[in-house]
Design a protein around this motif. Structure first.
Motif, mmCIF file in Angstrom:
data_model
loop_
_atom_site.group_PDB
_atom_site.id
_atom_site.type_symbol
_atom_site.label_atom_id
_atom_site.label_comp_id
_atom_site.label_asym_id
_atom_site.label_seq_id
_atom_site.Cartn_x
_atom_site.Cartn_y
_atom_site.Cartn_z
ATOM 1 N N TYR A 287 35.402 55.493 36.720
ATOM 2 C CA TYR A 287 35.905 54.978 37.985
ATOM 3 C C TYR A 287 37.427 55.127 38.100
ATOM 4 N N ASN A 288 37.941 56.292 37.652
ATOM 5 C CA ASN A 288 39.378 56.572 37.688
ATOM 6 C C ASN A 288 40.181 55.514 36.947
ATOM 7 N N THR A 289 39.548 54.934 35.942
ATOM 8 C CA THR A 289 40.181 53.883 35.146
ATOM 9 C C THR A 289 39.955 54.173 33.672
ATOM 10 N N LEU A 290 40.957 53.887 32.855
ATOM 11 C CA LEU A 290 40.855 53.980 31.407
ATOM 12 C C LEU A 290 40.787 52.567 30.838
ATOM 13 N N TYR A 291 39.826 52.363 29.941
ATOM 14 C CA TYR A 291 39.667 51.075 29.281
ATOM 15 C C TYR A 291 39.945 51.288 27.801
ATOM 16 N N ALA A 292 40.830 50.475 27.234
ATOM 17 C CA ALA A 292 41.246 50.707 25.851
ATOM 18 C C ALA A 292 41.562 49.392 25.162
ATOM 19 N N SER A 293 41.348 49.384 23.844
ATOM 20 C CA SER A 293 41.759 48.233 23.049
ATOM 21 C C SER A 293 43.271 48.076 23.141
ATOM 22 N N SER A 294 43.729 46.815 23.155
ATOM 23 C CA SER A 294 45.152 46.579 23.331
ATOM 24 C C SER A 294 45.574 45.263 22.689
ATOM 25 N N TYR A 295 46.753 45.284 22.078
ATOM 26 C CA TYR A 295 47.389 44.062 21.580
ATOM 27 C C TYR A 295 48.617 43.746 22.429
ATOM 28 N N ARG A 296 48.651 44.309 23.618
ATOM 29 C CA ARG A 296 49.840 44.156 24.453
ATOM 30 C C ARG A 296 50.075 42.702 24.829
ATOM 31 N N PHE A 297 49.000 42.005 25.147
ATOM 32 C CA PHE A 297 49.115 40.595 25.499
ATOM 33 C C PHE A 297 48.533 39.756 24.360
ATOM 34 N N ASN A 298 47.218 39.847 24.199
ATOM 35 C CA ASN A 298 46.505 39.265 23.073
ATOM 36 C C ASN A 298 45.526 40.317 22.586
ATOM 37 N N PRO A 299 45.002 40.175 21.367
ATOM 38 C CA PRO A 299 43.986 41.147 20.945
ATOM 39 C C PRO A 299 42.841 41.186 21.945
ATOM 40 N N GLY A 300 42.540 42.359 22.458
ATOM 41 C CA GLY A 300 41.503 42.495 23.461
ATOM 42 C C GLY A 300 41.500 43.888 24.036
ATOM 43 N N LEU A 301 41.407 43.993 25.360
ATOM 44 C CA LEU A 301 41.399 45.303 26.009
ATOM 45 C C LEU A 301 42.150 45.222 27.323
ATOM 46 N N VAL A 302 42.541 46.399 27.823
ATOM 47 C CA VAL A 302 43.168 46.501 29.134
ATOM 48 C C VAL A 302 42.472 47.587 29.937
ATOM 49 N N ALA A 303 42.512 47.439 31.262
ATOM 50 C CA ALA A 303 42.074 48.468 32.194
ATOM 51 C C ALA A 303 43.316 49.070 32.822
ATOM 52 N N VAL A 304 43.410 50.402 32.818
ATOM 53 C CA VAL A 304 44.620 51.101 33.262
ATOM 54 C C VAL A 304 44.248 52.113 34.336
ATOM 55 N N ASN A 305 44.963 52.098 35.437
ATOM 56 C CA ASN A 305 44.758 53.083 36.491
ATOM 57 C C ASN A 305 45.073 54.471 35.956
ATOM 58 N N ALA A 306 44.087 55.386 36.014
ATOM 59 C CA ALA A 306 44.264 56.704 35.408
ATOM 60 C C ALA A 306 45.262 57.563 36.173
ATOM 61 N N ARG A 307 45.518 57.266 37.438
ATOM 62 C CA ARG A 307 46.467 58.055 38.213
ATOM 63 C C ARG A 307 47.908 57.650 37.938
ATOM 64 N N THR A 308 48.126 56.340 37.744
ATOM 65 C CA THR A 308 49.490 55.832 37.669
ATOM 66 C C THR A 308 49.894 55.265 36.322
ATOM 67 N N GLY A 309 48.921 54.905 35.487
ATOM 68 C CA GLY A 309 49.231 54.249 34.224
ATOM 69 C C GLY A 309 49.460 52.758 34.357
ATOM 70 N N LYS A 310 49.260 52.207 35.545
ATOM 71 C CA LYS A 310 49.475 50.783 35.771
ATOM 72 C C LYS A 310 48.323 49.971 35.187
ATOM 73 N N VAL A 311 48.661 48.888 34.493
ATOM 74 C CA VAL A 311 47.650 47.981 33.955
ATOM 75 C C VAL A 311 47.043 47.174 35.096
ATOM 76 N N LEU A 312 45.718 47.243 35.229
ATOM 77 C CA LEU A 312 45.012 46.557 36.300
ATOM 78 C C LEU A 312 44.591 45.159 35.897
ATOM 79 N N TRP A 313 44.098 44.998 34.690
ATOM 80 C CA TRP A 313 43.721 43.697 34.166
ATOM 81 C C TRP A 313 43.562 43.783 32.655
ATOM 82 N N GLY A 314 43.523 42.625 32.022
ATOM 83 C CA GLY A 314 43.308 42.557 30.584
ATOM 84 C C GLY A 314 42.305 41.465 30.259
#
Length: 387
Positions: A287-314
């Protein structure tokens, strides 16, 4: 060489890359040769009925490591008595149908030529073993062809089988090659150690090389010609025109750090999104989104807009996650505990959560979705869930 050429559509069409496969299939590791971990044809389980998801059968199979689904059959690699085998299960019921052992496949049992990975296409089951790769008729077990060299990764695009191999001694040095699916003819070969998962995206074949500190080789998929070497230790995904990487920093020289990035035809990042301190994993592309494991906020995952690189939610789901997507749902398993969380792929809202029991962490992909069924590998077997 640090650049790769502008991309055209002719190469992908030559390999007949199919992004959307039938709903009843999960024919290779990562779902397709683009390694999206997304089944776009699966429609049975969705946000409106996921609350009714429940186990319908389970099967104990020792040391189960990998599984694919083709039609009404599950083909899974497992280890018994120290040797790899391919077990065949009936997908609707989990009933065992047959087992392909190293001996019955004509592999060298004295040299531990055991099955490592499987993929299905064109009515053929391709089995990658430590010293050989072969294609068989999955109904009869008869062999179409066998190629020496061995692999532990196998992907199929159109009529071409691509391999990777992360094993040194005693497995030899062939680490990557392309084979014609129907004739068994070797199209090209790359020798070396630790050629990882081959991914066919953006008109090129991307393959990370290296045991722990890697680079990415970019090849012409038809000839095997090396087009570029990128200084990226990465897991790749994308489509016919886009290449996305989840890259991991040099883990031998400090705390590991990961990023998501969209890589342009020049080899330079169009955008880069920080994932924090993590060893990385395999992203999902849907859905034009990348989902990846992330420690950016807390251990978990983030959804990233594939066109812009903007984090959509975590989502704070802990570490050591494995993910797949289908029908606007994101399925996540915490691989150490067997905790499964199902989220709305657009919003990140948690729709369902349950724990698989009993569960043994085998450290390999744990989720497959096909046949209107979520299959969870639990180390010592497999559990099927339906609504």
């Amino acid at each position: 060489m640090h650049r790769f050429m502008a991309l055209g559509g002719a190469i992908l069409s030559a390999f007949s890359v199919t992004i959307a496969l039938a709903a009843s299939t999960w024919p290779m590791d990562g779902y397709n040769a683009q390694h999206t971990n997304f089944n776009p044809g699966e429609q049975a389980i969705g946000p409106s009925n996921v609350a009714r998801l429940h186990p319908v059968w389970s099967r104990n199979v020792s040391a189960m490591e990998r599984a694919i689904v083709a039609g009404n059959r599950i083909y899974a690699v497992h280890v018994r008595n120290g040797h790899g085998e391919v077990v065949v299960l009936d997908a609707p019921t989990g009933a065992p149908i047959r087992t392909f052992t190293s001996g019955s496949l004509g592999l060298n049992t004295q040299q531990y030529d055991d099955p490592q990975a499987v993929a299905y296409a064109g009515g053929r089951l391709v089995i990658a073993a430590e010293r050989d790769v072969l294609a068989i008729n999955p109904q009869t077990g008869s062999r179409y062809w066998k190629v020496s060299g061995g692999a532990d990764q196998v992907e199929i695009a159109g009529r071409t089988v691509f391999t990777g191999k992360g094993c040194q001694n005693p497995c030899g040095t062939t680490a990557s090659y392309a084979i014609d699916l129907y004739s068994g003819k070797v199209i090209w070969t790359h020798r070396g150690n630790f050629g990882q998962v081959p991914v066919l995206i953006a008109g090129r074949l991307f393959q990370t090389w290296g045991e722990m500190v890697g680079v990415t080789h970019v090849y012409d998929p038809q000839s095997g010609t090396l087009l570029a070497t990128l200084p990226l230790n990465a897991s790749w995904t994308g489509d016919a025109t886009h290449a996305y990487a989840e890259t991991t920093g040099r883990i031998l020289t400090g705390t590991p750090h990961s990023w998501l990035e969209y890589v342009a035809p020049t080899g330079k990042p169009v955008w880069r999104t920080d994932l924090g301190k993590t060893f990385g994993s395999r992203p999902v592309f849907a859905y034009n989104t990348l989902y990846a494991s992330s420690y950016r906020f807390n251990p978990g995952l983030v959804a990233v807009n594939a066109r812009t690189g903007k984090v959509l939610w975590g989502a704070d789901l802990g570490q050591n996650l494995w993910m797949v997507a289908a029908n606007h749902l994101l399925y996540v398993i915490q691989t150490q505990t067997g905790q499964v969380t199902i989220l709305n792929a657009a919003t990140g809202n948690v729709l369902r959560r349950f724990k698989v029991t009993p569960y043994v962490n085998e450290g390999w992909p744990n989720l497959v979705i096909a046949n209107g069924t979520l299959y969870v590998l639990r180390g010592q077997g497999i559990v099927a869930y339906r609504v």
